[in-house]
Design a protein around this motif. Structure first.
Motif, PDB file in Angstrom:
ATOM      1  N   ASN A 106       0.840  -1.191   0.000  1.00  0.00           N
ATOM      2  CA  ASN A 106       0.000   0.000   0.000  1.00  0.00           C
ATOM      3  C   ASN A 106       0.873   1.238   0.000  1.00  0.00           C
ATOM      4  N   ASN A 110      -4.645   4.484  -4.320  1.00  0.00           N
ATOM      5  CA  ASN A 110      -5.416   3.264  -4.570  1.00  0.00           C
ATOM      6  C   ASN A 110      -6.506   3.526  -5.603  1.00  0.00           C
ATOM      7  N   VAL A 112     -10.072   1.685  -7.287  1.00  0.00           N
ATOM      8  CA  VAL A 112     -11.076   0.656  -7.041  1.00  0.00           C
ATOM      9  C   VAL A 112     -11.999   0.543  -8.246  1.00  0.00           C
ATOM     10  N   ILE A 153      -9.031  -3.694  -5.800  1.00  0.00           N
ATOM     11  CA  ILE A 153      -8.308  -2.479  -5.441  1.00  0.00           C
ATOM     12  C   ILE A 153      -6.838  -2.699  -5.769  1.00  0.00           C
ATOM     13  N   ASN A 155      -2.792  -0.564  -6.515  1.00  0.00           N
ATOM     14  CA  ASN A 155      -2.030   0.662  -6.321  1.00  0.00           C
ATOM     15  C   ASN A 155      -1.560   1.201  -7.668  1.00  0.00           C
ATOM     16  N   LEU A 161      -4.124  -5.149  -4.214  1.00  0.00           N
ATOM     17  CA  LEU A 161      -4.101  -4.929  -2.773  1.00  0.00           C
ATOM     18  C   LEU A 161      -5.226  -5.673  -2.063  1.00  0.00           C
ATOM     19  N   THR A 180     -11.041  -2.106   2.385  1.00  0.00           N
ATOM     20  CA  THR A 180     -10.088  -1.032   2.711  1.00  0.00           C
ATOM     21  C   THR A 180      -9.679  -1.033   4.178  1.00  0.00           C
ATOM     22  N   LEU A 183      -5.957  -0.453   4.482  1.00  0.00           N
ATOM     23  CA  LEU A 183      -5.398   0.513   3.544  1.00  0.00           C
ATOM     24  C   LEU A 183      -5.439   1.918   4.130  1.00  0.00           C
ATOM     25  N   LEU A 187      -8.436   6.870  -2.323  1.00  0.00           N
ATOM     26  CA  LEU A 187      -9.066   5.805  -3.110  1.00  0.00           C
ATOM     27  C   LEU A 187      -9.841   6.442  -4.249  1.00  0.00           C
TER      28      LEU A 187
END
Length: 306
Positions: A106, A110, A112, A153, A155, A161, A180, A183, A187
């Motif tokens: 992380n 991020n 998603v 998700i 990076n 991740l 999350t 994390l 995002l």
């Protein structure tokens, strides 16, 4: 991805995993046979994972026409195809745990998104029985489909991740808080993740949700670094495309729920071994310059016109 390197990594993992797994299993008064398989767990996992890096689109062809012919010297105790399909089920939990160890780092940036996992043609959905009461109707940008969703998700380096598989009718925003938990940072998502409640919930988890806006929403000011990274959100769509077309996590020939999960997890693991993943190619100097621009409000703020 070299077969030898993959097997060594998987075998090292299994050496520690199998011992810990046996210690955690609950004891039972029932007497059960505990015969050893001709193929050990690491060999089964290696063959399954390597399929997703081969050019074969069908696992049966891959096993009978490639593994049984060219891999005989690597796996001298190969079993028949039907027997190997039975052994796949025993690899599900180890594959899940191995994928957990293969997750990326992380970095605070991020992305998603979700993608559809069709399990049959729409015309066959009413008479489909393998995923009865599990698969649901969902709608993607390409239209309606019957199956599941893969929520992902990543990076900025294209590393996975977190992920969750849900029925096709689950809202994209629902699994985000669970995904999350470990994390931090920002995002970035599309319009499907717009939610004030979700924003506030993630903010309490040290995650800032940043999305594009709908046509009927007012523009708002945002830092330049956020606007630039938001425009790079297509990175995760590239990852989803590679998972489907290179790692082959989606097909309509499943005959078992367990083996469906094995196929998806193995495809994700195979992707982690990809040498050149989709990436933003941001250097430390690029990130530092963007952070410095953030210190000057007149130049750093921009309208969210995407």
């Amino acid at each position: 991805m070299e077969l030898e390197k993959l097997f060594c990594d998987v075998d090292d993992f299994c050496a520690n995993f199998e011992k810990s797994w046996q210690e955690e299993l609950l004891s039972s008064s029932e007497r059960k046979r505990n015969r050893k398989f001709n193929l050990c767990l690491s060999e089964v996992m290696t063959i399954i994972i390597y399929f997703h890096k081969s050019s074969y689109r069908n696992f049966k062809d891959y096993y009978t026409k490639h593994v049984c012919i060219y891999f005989q010297k690597y796996f001298p105790n190969l079993v028949s195809y039907n027997r190997f399909v039975e052994l796949e089920k025993s690899a599900l939990i180890p594959l899940c745990w191995y994928m957990h160890q293969r997750r990326g780092q992380n970095t605070g940036i991020n992305f998603v998104d979700s993608t559809s996992l069709e399990i049959c043609l729409n015309q066959r959905a009413k008479r489909h029985r393998v995923f009865k009461d599990l698969a649901k109707w969902g709608k993607s940008s390409l239209g309606w489909y019957f199956g599941f969703k893969l929520h992902l998700i990543i990076n900025e380096f294209g590393e996975i991740l977190s992920f969750i598989i849900t029925p096709g009718n689950v809202d994209d925003r629902k699994p985000v808080p669970e995904m999350t938990k470990n994390l931090f940072g920002k995002l970035f998502g599309d319009r499907g993740y717009i939610s004030q409640q979700l924003f506030e919930l993630l903010y309490q988890q040290n995650v800032q949700l940043i999305t594009t806006i709908k046509k009927n929403m007012k523009n708002r000011l945002m830092p330049l670094i956020d606007k630039i990274l938001l425009r790079k959100r297509s990175l995760i769509e590239t990852v989803n495309d590679q998972l489907k077309n290179i790692s082959q996590i989606q097909h309509t020939r499943h005959r078992s729920v367990c083996n469906f999960m094995v196929n998806v997890i193995a495809g994700l693991i195979a992707y982690t071994y990809q040498e050149k993943k989709p990436s933003l190619n941001l250097t430390i100097e690029d990130l530092d310059s963007l952070q410095e621009a953030h210190l000057f409000p007149p130049e750093a703020l921009a309208l969210t016109i995407i």
